[in-house]
Write a protein that holds these residues in place. Sequence first.
Motif, PDB file in Angstrom:
ATOM      1  N   MET B   7       3.033  51.087  27.610  1.00  0.00           N
ATOM      2  CA  MET B   7       3.429  49.832  26.993  1.00  0.00           C
ATOM      3  C   MET B   7       4.186  48.982  28.007  1.00  0.00           C
ATOM      4  N   GLU B   8       4.004  47.668  27.866  1.00  0.00           N
ATOM      5  CA  GLU B   8       4.694  46.726  28.735  1.00  0.00           C
ATOM      6  C   GLU B   8       6.183  46.747  28.419  1.00  0.00           C
ATOM      7  N   GLY B   9       6.989  46.545  29.433  1.00  0.00           N
ATOM      8  CA  GLY B   9       8.422  46.418  29.203  1.00  0.00           C
ATOM      9  C   GLY B   9       8.877  45.005  29.481  1.00  0.00           C
ATOM     10  N   PRO B  10      10.168  44.790  29.526  1.00  0.00           N
ATOM     11  CA  PRO B  10      11.188  45.811  29.288  1.00  0.00           C
ATOM     12  C   PRO B  10      11.364  46.118  27.802  1.00  0.00           C
ATOM     13  N   VAL B  11      11.815  47.327  27.556  1.00  0.00           N
ATOM     14  CA  VAL B  11      12.224  47.710  26.213  1.00  0.00           C
ATOM     15  C   VAL B  11      13.739  47.587  26.171  1.00  0.00           C
ATOM     16  N   THR B  12      14.227  46.767  25.263  1.00  0.00           N
ATOM     17  CA  THR B  12      15.662  46.515  25.170  1.00  0.00           C
ATOM     18  C   THR B  12      16.188  47.087  23.867  1.00  0.00           C
ATOM     19  N   LEU B  13      17.162  47.979  23.963  1.00  0.00           N
ATOM     20  CA  LEU B  13      17.725  48.643  22.788  1.00  0.00           C
ATOM     21  C   LEU B  13      19.243  48.651  22.846  1.00  0.00           C
ATOM     22  N   SER B  14      19.841  48.809  21.697  1.00  0.00           N
ATOM     23  CA  SER B  14      21.269  49.041  21.631  1.00  0.00           C
ATOM     24  C   SER B  14      21.536  50.545  21.688  1.00  0.00           C
ATOM     25  N   GLU B  15      22.710  50.890  22.174  1.00  0.00           N
ATOM     26  CA  GLU B  15      23.081  52.307  22.237  1.00  0.00           C
ATOM     27  C   GLU B  15      22.931  52.958  20.869  1.00  0.00           C
ATOM     28  N   GLU B  16      22.439  54.200  20.864  1.00  0.00           N
ATOM     29  CA  GLU B  16      22.207  55.031  19.680  1.00  0.00           C
ATOM     30  C   GLU B  16      20.926  54.662  18.932  1.00  0.00           C
ATOM     31  N   ALA B  17      20.171  53.705  19.402  1.00  0.00           N
ATOM     32  CA  ALA B  17      18.886  53.365  18.767  1.00  0.00           C
ATOM     33  C   ALA B  17      17.846  54.426  19.098  1.00  0.00           C
ATOM     34  N   PHE B  18      16.762  54.426  18.302  1.00  0.00           N
ATOM     35  CA  PHE B  18      15.639  55.338  18.521  1.00  0.00           C
ATOM     36  C   PHE B  18      14.680  54.719  19.528  1.00  0.00           C
ATOM     37  N   LEU B  19      14.199  55.560  20.455  1.00  0.00           N
ATOM     38  CA  LEU B  19      13.310  55.089  21.516  1.00  0.00           C
ATOM     39  C   LEU B  19      11.917  55.687  21.372  1.00  0.00           C
ATOM     40  N   THR B  20      10.917  54.826  21.497  1.00  0.00           N
ATOM     41  CA  THR B  20       9.538  55.284  21.700  1.00  0.00           C
ATOM     42  C   THR B  20       8.939  54.473  22.829  1.00  0.00           C
ATOM     43  N   ILE B  21       8.354  55.139  23.804  1.00  0.00           N
ATOM     44  CA  ILE B  21       7.565  54.486  24.847  1.00  0.00           C
ATOM     45  C   ILE B  21       6.168  55.084  24.770  1.00  0.00           C
ATOM     46  N   ASN B  22       5.211  54.211  24.483  1.00  0.00           N
ATOM     47  CA  ASN B  22       3.839  54.687  24.293  1.00  0.00           C
ATOM     48  C   ASN B  22       3.122  54.941  25.616  1.00  0.00           C
ATOM     49  N   CYS B  23       2.314  55.993  25.620  1.00  0.00           N
ATOM     50  CA  CYS B  23       1.483  56.331  26.777  1.00  0.00           C
ATOM     51  C   CYS B  23       0.165  56.891  26.267  1.00  0.00           C
ATOM     52  N   THR B  24      -0.943  56.316  26.705  1.00  0.00           N
ATOM     53  CA  THR B  24      -2.257  56.865  26.413  1.00  0.00           C
ATOM     54  C   THR B  24      -2.985  57.085  27.724  1.00  0.00           C
ATOM     55  N   TYR B  25      -3.952  57.969  27.705  1.00  0.00           N
ATOM     56  CA  TYR B  25      -4.623  58.305  28.947  1.00  0.00           C
ATOM     57  C   TYR B  25      -6.129  58.423  28.754  1.00  0.00           C
ATOM     58  N   THR B  26      -6.826  58.320  29.855  1.00  0.00           N
ATOM     59  CA  THR B  26      -8.262  58.585  29.930  1.00  0.00           C
ATOM     60  C   THR B  26      -8.463  59.582  31.046  1.00  0.00           C
ATOM     61  N   ALA B  27      -9.109  60.680  30.739  1.00  0.00           N
ATOM     62  CA  ALA B  27      -9.291  61.707  31.767  1.00  0.00           C
ATOM     63  C   ALA B  27     -10.458  62.601  31.397  1.00  0.00           C
ATOM     64  N   THR B  28     -11.065  63.171  32.418  1.00  0.00           N
ATOM     65  CA  THR B  28     -12.053  64.213  32.196  1.00  0.00           C
ATOM     66  C   THR B  28     -11.326  65.551  32.194  1.00  0.00           C
ATOM     67  N   GLY B  29     -11.823  66.467  31.411  1.00  0.00           N
ATOM     68  CA  GLY B  29     -11.189  67.773  31.376  1.00  0.00           C
ATOM     69  C   GLY B  29      -9.884  67.758  30.603  1.00  0.00           C
ATOM     70  N   TYR B  30      -8.982  68.644  31.006  1.00  0.00           N
ATOM     71  CA  TYR B  30      -7.725  68.827  30.281  1.00  0.00           C
ATOM     72  C   TYR B  30      -6.563  68.712  31.259  1.00  0.00           C
ATOM     73  N   PRO B  31      -6.131  67.484  31.503  1.00  0.00           N
ATOM     74  CA  PRO B  31      -5.081  67.295  32.515  1.00  0.00           C
ATOM     75  C   PRO B  31      -3.718  67.757  32.013  1.00  0.00           C
ATOM     76  N   SER B  32      -2.821  68.028  32.931  1.00  0.00           N
ATOM     77  CA  SER B  32      -1.409  68.157  32.598  1.00  0.00           C
ATOM     78  C   SER B  32      -0.812  66.756  32.541  1.00  0.00           C
ATOM     79  N   LEU B  33       0.188  66.580  31.692  1.00  0.00           N
ATOM     80  CA  LEU B  33       0.801  65.261  31.493  1.00  0.00           C
ATOM     81  C   LEU B  33       2.287  65.321  31.806  1.00  0.00           C
ATOM     82  N   PHE B  34       2.807  64.234  32.342  1.00  0.00           N
ATOM     83  CA  PHE B  34       4.178  64.203  32.835  1.00  0.00           C
ATOM     84  C   PHE B  34       4.853  62.883  32.442  1.00  0.00           C
ATOM     85  N   TRP B  35       6.163  62.947  32.280  1.00  0.00           N
ATOM     86  CA  TRP B  35       7.010  61.768  32.259  1.00  0.00           C
ATOM     87  C   TRP B  35       8.006  61.906  33.404  1.00  0.00           C
TER      88      TRP B  35
END
Lengths: 113, 111
Positions: B7-35
């Motif tokens: 997802m495009e940023g910036p994501v602006t939140l107040s302290e103690e808010a809930f965070l979600t950053i979306n990530c989708t992928y396209t890949a052949t096989g079964y890749p490992s995923l990282f943040w």
Amino acid sequence: DAGITQSPRHKVTETGTPVTLRCHQTENHRYMYWYRQDPGHGLRLIHYSYGVKDTDKGEVSDGYSVSRSKTEDFLLTLESATSSQTSVYFCAISGLAETDTQYFGPGTRLTVL
Amino acid sequence: GNSVTQMEGPVTLSEEAFLTINCTYTATGYPSLFWYVQYPGEGLQLLLKATKADDKGSNKGFEATYRKETTSFHLEKGSVQVSDSAVYFCALNTGFQKLVFGTGTRLLVSP
């Protein structure tokens, strides 16, 4: 923290001059990588090495060459720097397994005038 | 080919808010995923990873679940802190130890 150092940390150079960046590791990891980081592009792989004297190209290898004569050192050379190569360059290392983490160095900020 | 979309940023939140950053992928096989996380002026640090479908990676209150059916690996945290302000990168391992990164999402947390 993984033992990875990069030198220099900052460099300003002029178009057409050669530039060499050095990555040094103390972890004895087999794989080493060079990435560049640019706004809107994330990190893109330039070259990588899977052993001493064994290297291969990444997605943005044009204008760059690499060498690895020792396990611990991986050099990135810009034979004739251009302004489009102004970027932040990161070195990374990893072990053999597919699931192994890549550990990153602190980066080198290169400006080509 | 292999790719990661964040997802495009910036994501602006107040302290103690809930965070979600979306990530989708396209890949052949079964890749490992990282943040990975990058604090200002520093290199990237691994935040968490997952190596197979339905795995949940977690670290420092952050979590992400490898969803093969939706090809997603969304990053979540229940209560963000100012110190979480950084750029977050989603990445996948395409094999032969090569990572493909998303473009990064900047998170700004205000007190």
